[in-house]
Write a protein that holds these residues in place. Structure first.
Motif, PDB file in Angstrom:
ATOM      1  N   TYR A 185      -7.028  12.371  -1.019  1.00  0.00           N
ATOM      2  CA  TYR A 185      -8.258  13.056  -1.380  1.00  0.00           C
ATOM      3  C   TYR A 185      -8.565  13.735   0.157  1.00  0.00           C
ATOM      4  O   TYR A 185      -9.481  14.283   0.098  1.00  0.00           O
ATOM      5  CB  TYR A 185      -9.357  12.108  -1.717  1.00  0.00           C
TER       6      TYR A 185
ATOM      7  N   TYR B 207     -15.267   5.694   5.562  1.00  0.00           N
ATOM      8  CA  TYR B 207     -14.382   5.437   6.271  1.00  0.00           C
ATOM      9  C   TYR B 207     -14.480   4.003   7.150  1.00  0.00           C
ATOM     10  O   TYR B 207     -15.708   3.801   7.680  1.00  0.00           O
ATOM     11  CB  TYR B 207     -13.742   6.425   7.530  1.00  0.00           C
TER      12      TYR B 207
ATOM     13  N   SER C  72      -3.018   7.127  11.534  1.00  0.00           N
ATOM     14  CA  SER C  72      -2.184   6.407  10.375  1.00  0.00           C
ATOM     15  C   SER C  72      -0.778   6.677  10.494  1.00  0.00           C
ATOM     16  O   SER C  72       0.082   5.871  10.562  1.00  0.00           O
ATOM     17  CB  SER C  72      -2.776   7.101   9.070  1.00  0.00           C
TER      18      SER C  72
ATOM     19  N   LEU D  12     -16.421  14.695  -2.231  1.00  0.00           N
ATOM     20  CA  LEU D  12     -16.577  14.995  -0.850  1.00  0.00           C
ATOM     21  C   LEU D  12     -16.865  16.663  -0.660  1.00  0.00           C
ATOM     22  O   LEU D  12     -15.887  17.258  -1.089  1.00  0.00           O
ATOM     23  CB  LEU D  12     -15.910  14.216   0.073  1.00  0.00           C
TER      24      LEU D  12
ATOM     25  N   GLY E  16       0.696  -1.126  -0.024  1.00  0.00           N
ATOM     26  CA  GLY E  16       0.050  -0.067   0.114  1.00  0.00           C
ATOM     27  C   GLY E  16       0.978   1.238  -0.141  1.00  0.00           C
ATOM     28  O   GLY E  16       1.788   1.163   0.572  1.00  0.00           O
TER      29      GLY E  16
ATOM     30  N   ALA F 145      -0.046   5.527   5.504  1.00  0.00           N
ATOM     31  CA  ALA F 145       0.398   4.939   6.150  1.00  0.00           C
ATOM     32  C   ALA F 145       1.524   4.138   5.584  1.00  0.00           C
ATOM     33  O   ALA F 145       2.716   3.971   6.247  1.00  0.00           O
ATOM     34  CB  ALA F 145      -0.826   3.886   6.718  1.00  0.00           C
TER      35      ALA F 145
HETATM   36  C1  LIG Z   1     -12.419  12.195   0.480  1.00  0.00           C
HETATM   37  C2  LIG Z   1     -12.018  11.815   1.804  1.00  0.00           C
HETATM   38  C3  LIG Z   1     -11.479  12.751   2.698  1.00  0.00           C
HETATM   39  C4  LIG Z   1     -10.925  12.410   3.805  1.00  0.00           C
HETATM   40  N1  LIG Z   1     -10.536  13.572   4.759  1.00  0.00           N
HETATM   41  C5  LIG Z   1      -9.939  13.158   5.679  1.00  0.00           C
HETATM   42  C6  LIG Z   1      -9.271  14.283   6.758  1.00  0.00           C
HETATM   43  O1  LIG Z   1      -9.474  15.465   6.575  1.00  0.00           O
HETATM   44  N2  LIG Z   1      -8.751  13.973   7.694  1.00  0.00           N
HETATM   45  C7  LIG Z   1      -8.492  12.492   8.152  1.00  0.00           C
HETATM   46  O2  LIG Z   1      -7.978  12.229   9.249  1.00  0.00           O
HETATM   47  N3  LIG Z   1      -8.906  11.523   7.351  1.00  0.00           N
HETATM   48  C8  LIG Z   1      -9.537  11.886   6.177  1.00  0.00           C
HETATM   49  N4  LIG Z   1     -10.052  10.773   5.330  1.00  0.00           N
HETATM   50  C9  LIG Z   1      -9.783   9.469   5.838  1.00  0.00           C
HETATM   51  C10 LIG Z   1      -8.353   9.122   5.515  1.00  0.00           C
HETATM   52  O3  LIG Z   1      -7.884   9.883   4.243  1.00  0.00           O
HETATM   53  C11 LIG Z   1      -7.877   7.806   5.256  1.00  0.00           C
HETATM   54  O4  LIG Z   1      -8.154   7.058   6.510  1.00  0.00           O
HETATM   55  C12 LIG Z   1      -6.296   7.477   5.295  1.00  0.00           C
HETATM   56  O5  LIG Z   1      -5.700   8.483   4.206  1.00  0.00           O
HETATM   57  C13 LIG Z   1      -6.006   6.143   5.085  1.00  0.00           C
HETATM   58  O6  LIG Z   1      -4.826   5.842   4.680  1.00  0.00           O
HETATM   59  P1  LIG Z   1      -3.958   4.526   4.258  1.00  0.00           P
HETATM   60  O7  LIG Z   1      -2.777   4.795   4.050  1.00  0.00           O
HETATM   61  O8  LIG Z   1      -4.265   3.633   5.605  1.00  0.00           O
HETATM   62  O9  LIG Z   1      -4.948   4.031   3.092  1.00  0.00           O
HETATM   63  P2  LIG Z   1      -4.892   4.683   1.605  1.00  0.00           P
HETATM   64  O10 LIG Z   1      -4.468   6.074   1.466  1.00  0.00           O
HETATM   65  O11 LIG Z   1      -6.385   4.429   1.256  1.00  0.00           O
HETATM   66  O12 LIG Z   1      -3.817   3.883   0.680  1.00  0.00           O
HETATM   67  C14 LIG Z   1      -4.202   2.352   0.691  1.00  0.00           C
HETATM   68  C15 LIG Z   1      -3.407   1.943  -0.283  1.00  0.00           C
HETATM   69  O13 LIG Z   1      -3.138   0.566  -0.532  1.00  0.00           O
HETATM   70  C16 LIG Z   1      -3.328   0.109  -1.744  1.00  0.00           C
HETATM   71  N5  LIG Z   1      -3.874  -1.147  -1.893  1.00  0.00           N
HETATM   72  C17 LIG Z   1      -5.062  -1.436  -1.347  1.00  0.00           C
HETATM   73  N6  LIG Z   1      -5.191  -2.991  -1.709  1.00  0.00           N
HETATM   74  C18 LIG Z   1      -4.120  -3.370  -2.090  1.00  0.00           C
HETATM   75  C19 LIG Z   1      -3.661  -4.773  -2.539  1.00  0.00           C
HETATM   76  N7  LIG Z   1      -4.160  -5.831  -2.553  1.00  0.00           N
HETATM   77  N8  LIG Z   1      -2.432  -4.855  -3.094  1.00  0.00           N
HETATM   78  C20 LIG Z   1      -1.586  -3.718  -3.072  1.00  0.00           C
HETATM   79  N9  LIG Z   1      -1.780  -2.475  -2.903  1.00  0.00           N
HETATM   80  C21 LIG Z   1      -3.241  -2.231  -2.331  1.00  0.00           C
HETATM   81  C22 LIG Z   1      -4.005   1.218  -2.511  1.00  0.00           C
HETATM   82  O14 LIG Z   1      -4.148   1.186  -3.805  1.00  0.00           O
HETATM   83  C23 LIG Z   1      -3.523   2.666  -1.882  1.00  0.00           C
HETATM   84  O15 LIG Z   1      -2.442   2.704  -2.474  1.00  0.00           O
HETATM   85  C24 LIG Z   1     -10.806  11.267   4.110  1.00  0.00           C
HETATM   86  C25 LIG Z   1     -10.968  10.168   3.461  1.00  0.00           C
HETATM   87  C26 LIG Z   1     -11.644  10.441   1.986  1.00  0.00           C
HETATM   88  C27 LIG Z   1     -11.886   9.454   1.138  1.00  0.00           C
END
Ligand SMILES: Cc1cc2nc3c(=O)[nH]c(=O)nc-3n(C[C@H](O)[C@H](O)[C@H](O)COP(=O)(O)OP(=O)(O)OC[C@H]3O[C@@H](n4cnc5c(N)ncnc54)[C@H](O)[C@@H]3O)c2cc1C
Length: 502
Positions: A43, A334, A377, A241, A10, A14
């Protein structure tokens, strides 16, 4: 001599932040995206909650988190994440994240619903995620110990004895490939694209949770899926959003007759908790009404200037948000639940860590407080990285390649049917009847598509959410059962599947 490798799956906040936090080992990031605009992280609009303003303190932030979490927040976890957040946020600034500051150079804090203090660090109005991700991607590309493999999908974790020993991926050429690994950090994000109305990019189907569950990892609190009340209903998928901060600035929610109606649902009307506003908007839409966010009279300026991201999204769809109400609908946003981990990201499987939205520490309880997810995260990513460094598991002396029997990894047309079924039956309101209907659909689909491992991961996640929602015969936080609308003391506990706490 080549250093040993940690595999991170990912490339959202994170995954990238965990990679940047590992110094002692080589790192390979595997992601099914192409770098750049990765995951939900890109986003994120509002920003990062951090209790570092002079008039704020960690205990107040913990208490706000506990209130939002409807009885299920783990106090110790919340305390540790919020305390550690200060150092992480300063580190992001050192890496180059240009948080908004006042004229004296101090951080400028915004306010969001259900926070009792101004504590949201943000960048460029509503473009916080984009700016953070641009900086993290730039830093990753400079690090010699980090390699990336984009457009590769993780399919299956291989466990030998009680330890992780590798991961099967679909590689850049579309072929299946085994990567030996005894230390894997999953950072695959949430599940919300499993729903036909979602704010998440269409890469976030919960595949990471599914593959961890299939490997035997304990999953926690999967029934809690948070819906955002003001997704812009402009006929696009995913739905863009409109940040909650717009309502904080005075935007109102109206029906097609121009009437406000939220005070029929909650005394705080537009500023009521997110799940209450979502259910109210959903209920009005279910009665056949069209619902709008009216931001034509903001307290402190124009949408165009204060929320350029939202303004441009509307403009691309022929709506001038400074002059016209914007059509809205609630959308899956979320995932509060996820792979059960401790504060260091350790899952129940040796050699498997999880951080970001795919992990579930108990920080959010039954409902997430706005802007607490980026905070969690970065803290969990850092803690996971340091825990891997300190407890690196040496690979087995003999390399063991697991068997892989799945023939098909292609995208599957039934995905859209699944998304509709999840939205209709496992969405904002659920009932025993709707959940059983969804479970039947999922299990029939599983039988028909069992050779497709990529889809099996998606179906496994859908099934975990639905089963756990069926078990929770009450309403709490963002889980609302129309057949059990009350909150029950007997369910004031987190749920683990299989039933063991880690
Ligand atoms: C529109 C929007 C606005 C938001 N605003 C806020 C905010 O203002 N403040 C806040 O705290 N939170 C906010 N959130 C929530 C927050 O953005 C997310 O909870 C956080 O970014 C998650 O980060 P992450 O790294 O865990 O996952 P993500 O950023 O979703 O990244 C996951 C990664 O894993 C990859 N992946 C998934 N499955 C696989 C697989 N099987 N094999 C290989 N790669 C894979 C994906 O392609 C991606 O690259 C918002 C969310 C959205 C959608």
């Amino acid at each position: 001599m080549q250093k040993q490798k940690v595999i991170i799956i990912g490339s959202g906040i994170a995954g990238l932040y965990a990679a940047l936090s590992i110094e002692k080992f080589d790192v390979l990031i595997v992601s099914n995206e192409s770098g750049g605009k990765s995951g939900s992280s890109y986003y994120a609009q509002g920003g990062i909650a951090a209790a570092i303003a002079e008039d704020d303190d960690f205990e107040t932030h913990v208490q706000d988190t506990i209130k939002a979490g409807a009885g299920l927040v783990d106090y110790e976890v919340a305390k540790q994440i919020i305390l550690a957040g200060t150092e992480r946020v300063h580190h992001l600034a050192e890496l180059g994240v240009n948080f908004k500051r006042d004229e004296k150079g101090n951080f400028n804090f915004g306010r969001e619903a259900a926070h009792s203090k101004n504590r949201i660090l943000h960048i460029n109005g509503d473009a916080s995620g984009k700016e953070i991700m641009n900086v993290l991607n730039a830093r990753v590309s400079e690090k010699k110990n980090i390699q990336t493999r984009y457009t590769c999908e993780a399919l299956e974790i291989s466990v030998y004895g009680s330890n992780v020993n590798g991961i099967w991926i679909k590689n850049e050429k579309g072929e299946t490939e085994f990567i030996s690994a005894s230390n894997i950090i999953l950072a695959t994000g949430g599940v919300s694209a499993l729903y036909s109305k979602t704010t998440n990019p269409l890469s976030i189907y919960g595949k990471g949770l599914g593959l961890a569950a299939r490997a035997g990892a304990v999953i926690a609190d999967a029934e809690f899926v948070q819906f955002h009340p003001t997704a812009l209903d402009l006929g696009v998928d995913p739905v863009p959003l409109a940040t909650e901060a717009l309502r904080g600035e005075g935007a109102i929610i109206i029906n097609e007759k121009g009437e406000r109606f939220l005070d029929n649902y909650h005394p705080a009307a537009e500023l009521a908790p997110r799940d209450i506003v979502s259910r109210a908007v959903f209920s009005e839409i279910s009665k056949g009404n069209k619902i709008f966010l009216d931001a034509t009279n903001l307290k402190s300026g124009k949408v165009k200037d204060k929320f350029p991201n939202v303004y441009n999204l509307c403009k691309q769809n022929n709506i001038d948000a400074d002059l016209q109400p914007i059509p809205i609908a609630p959308a899956a946003h979320y995932h509060v639940g996820g792979i059960a981990t401790n504060i260091n990201g350790r899952s129940s499987i040796n050699g498997l860590w999880a951080c970001g939205e795919v992990a579930c520490t108990g920080f959010h309880g039954a409902n997430r407080l706005a802007s607490n997810s980026l905070l969690e995260s970065i803290v969990l990513a850092y803690n996971s990285a340091k825990d891997v460094e300190q407890n690196f598991i040496e690979p087995a002396s003999k390399s063991i390649t697991s068997q892989f029997s799945h023939k098909n990894t292609n995208a599957i047309s039934e995905l859209e049917d699944l998304r509709n079924v999840m939205m209709e039956n496992v969405g904002i309101e659920r009932s025993e009847a709707s959940l059983k209907k969804a479970l039947h659909f999922i299990s029939e689909l599983m039988k028909r598509t069992s050779d497709n491992i990529s889809f099996l991961n998606v179906l496994t996640t859908a099934s975990m959410i639905t089963k756990m929602a069926l078990e929770r015969e009450e309403s709490r936080g963002c889980h609302y059962r129309s057949d059990y609308p009350e909150t029950k003391e007997v369910f004031k506990r987190r749920c683990f599947e299989p039933k063991q706490k880690i």
